[in-house]
Design a protein around this motif. Sequence first.
Motif, short mmCIF file in Angstrom:
data_model
loop_
_atom_site.label_atom_id
_atom_site.label_comp_id
_atom_site.label_asym_id
_atom_site.label_seq_id
_atom_site.Cartn_x
_atom_site.Cartn_y
_atom_site.Cartn_z
N SER A 86 1.97 3.24 2.15
CA SER A 86 2.71 3.34 0.89
C SER A 86 3.73 2.23 0.70
O SER A 86 4.22 2.03 -0.41
N ARG B 257 -2.68 -2.12 -2.11
CA ARG B 257 -3.45 -0.91 -1.78
C ARG B 257 -4.82 -0.93 -2.49
O ARG B 257 -5.83 -0.53 -1.91
N SER C 119 -2.27 9.03 4.06
CA SER C 119 -3.02 8.76 2.83
C SER C 119 -4.32 8.01 3.10
O SER C 119 -5.21 7.97 2.24
#
Length: 831
Positions: free
Chosen positions: A365, A372, A401
Amino acid sequence: MEKITLFVDILLPLPLPGYFTYRVPGEMNELIQTGIRVVVPFGARKIYSGLVRKVHHTPPQNFQAKYILSVLDHMPVVTIKQFEFWEWVADYYMAAIGDVMNVALPSAMKLASETKITLNPDFTDELPQLNEKEHLIIETLEIQKTLSLSEITKITGQQKVFNLIGNLMDKKIIFLHEELENPYRPKIEKFIRLSEAYQSEENLKEAFDYAEKRAPRQLEVIIAWIKISGRYQSTLREVSIKEINQSVTHAQSAIDALVKKGIFEIYQKSVSRFNHASRTAKDIVFNDYQLLALKEIKELWKEKDCVLLHGVTSSGKTEIYIQLIREVLDNGKQALFLLPEIALTTQIIKRIQHHFGDKAGVYHSRFNEMERTEVWSNLVNGGIETTGKRISYQLVVGPRSSVFLPFSQLGLIIVDEEHETSYKQHDPAPRYNARDAALWLANQHGAKVLLGSATPAIESYSNAKSGKYGLVTLLKRYGGMQMPEILVADIKKESREKKMKSHLSSLLYTKIQTALEEKKQVILFKNRRGFSIHMECDQCNYIPTCTQCDVSLVYHKHINKLKCHYCGYSVTPHNQCPSCGSNGISLKGFGTEKIEEELPVLYPDARIKRMDLDTTRAKNAYNNIISDFEEKQIDILVGTQMVSKGLDFENVGVVGILSADSMLGFPDFRAHERAYQMMAQVSGRAGRKNNRGKVIIQALDPWHTIIRQVIDNNYEEMYHQQMLERRNFHYPPFYRLVLLTLMHADPQKVNTSAAYLATRLRQQLPIDQILGPEFPPVARIKAQYLKNILVKLSRNKDFVKQKKILNQITHNFSIDTTFKAVRLKINVDPV
């Protein structure tokens, strides 16, 4: 030819259950396929980009389907397996599938419309009565054609612009419409090459001779280009203008001159946003214990899909991971290496890239949305072209994630430090646990899973003991190193005898002094950031509290603010007590900031740094602190739990745990397990190379059972003790938990709705499996009152039935108009 009418089920990034059916315009029939993004209208005015889940011929029964507006992709950006995985996450964690999409997709791939304002084409210059700001908007629109709401806010200097826009719409001067914004942009870089006329040696020599006599800076640029491009070597590579500028000072004007003369030409191309390292590491030399562990893992994988590696700190687990990853990659499969913290990725990725070079990608993140999206594109497209070569990730390293990435040939998932609570998502929904989700993902792909930890979660160890997982132990440190010597300082006794130096016991003070003299480094652990826990009036005991939350404010000295760690509210401290007017205001308790400030008084020559949330907000802050500590630019590192998470520092001589009791007294059934894990992990940072390290635990109760178990490194005793308590009181791993939290600004509405929901649950589920409703320790956060109901679901044959009943009750509650304003948060398997 017969005309075919197609319909599609679309997934939208909205907190709504299920899919939405749209009709495909005939001209788009050939373009539609599962997994691509399409633009669709939603509601009266909004436009969203959604994902095609299914293409079919069945029209909806109860409404007329709207048409798709446009197709965004030529190839799928999401795979069928990803959809199936998302559906499992939504089902198990009782969340909307749109919430899963929101968490899974990089934000640059989720297009949503933004309201734009344009002039009415029928509008004449005869202005009705308008105020100054309305005139300003119209004048700007005549020049700029369209404006967004944020642009109007800047132009007018007014935060709330809806009244202004409403007035202009009523007078039919402007129109509102929705425009879809695509934020993703490939990174474009300028490159330089010899023009065709100067490819020959003869013409290049002529340019060289001219520059040598007349333009020395141009000569430097030509030489730099020849050197970087490898023109006279076996492999020729492209040269960016950025590289030339880094090699030659003030090179830009010389480059422009050479381009003008036709010697060089500039061209552009898209490049990767990442610097990809080459493989440089030598083969790993394993000891006998590691070789045995590797053999046992592979044997167990023949029968079981998941193996738990219980290895003490510094036993060489990472080397085992690397070897297993290499074998999977050699077989043409992909691997996912999950880590609990971004802090860990900065250190481990260096080791991984040394072994796997540009086959390894990183995803977390702290990357911006463009970075990303590039990682996602690399995986879904099988690689990307950059600077003359194709980079294809076979291994991804990242935190929780990363489980949502589009893997196609997944062969192995490694979950390092599997006990860590960071694998659990708390907000927003879905509140998934990446460790548990990884097991389902691996099963879907036919992959294997390796969980690794020095202090496994009790649930994982129970699964291994019961035979559900395989179990491999690694109980010796690599290189014959001894486990650290752990000593306990009784700070109650030390305080009584006035031996404490600031917040250090005499034992810890002396050990730090000795370590610094021996050029060793020190880590001090305190699981509380800030300067002081709170301020308190000496006369009336008034404590400043947050206006939005039921907590005291923490004092942060470097900004001279009292801050709430829940909502971010801050206020400047009072010089006088607001309650009684007294000047006697004291600081109570201490955090990492206070320790950092007081240490230079005790150790004036030591270089001291702090690692907590306040000092690591910037993108590269973790990396900088860890690099400085690795390079021995820091003597004493003060930190919160960040310093406990698997970091590998070779020169740490002493670790100090400043306040063990604060971890042991937390009102949670996992408090003792967590305290053991935290203390054992922090202790494991000491003495990882060369000499045996020392750990000093400061406690008010030095004979506490958990502290004794940490000293003896007795995980088994802690495990059996906790299992006995959990069996008696119906907690995991014997029962599954679902925490229901009701939230509203009015406490009475929270009480009423919680009582109603608890009654409905007790009517259909066993009464002894419902606890609450009760206010949590912090009963108000961000001006919302909270009330919890804890549901315990048995792990026997009734589990599926009970979960279905719970799902139905919570769904009915959510659509009940009586409780429309009350927010219900569902947390399956809370940690």
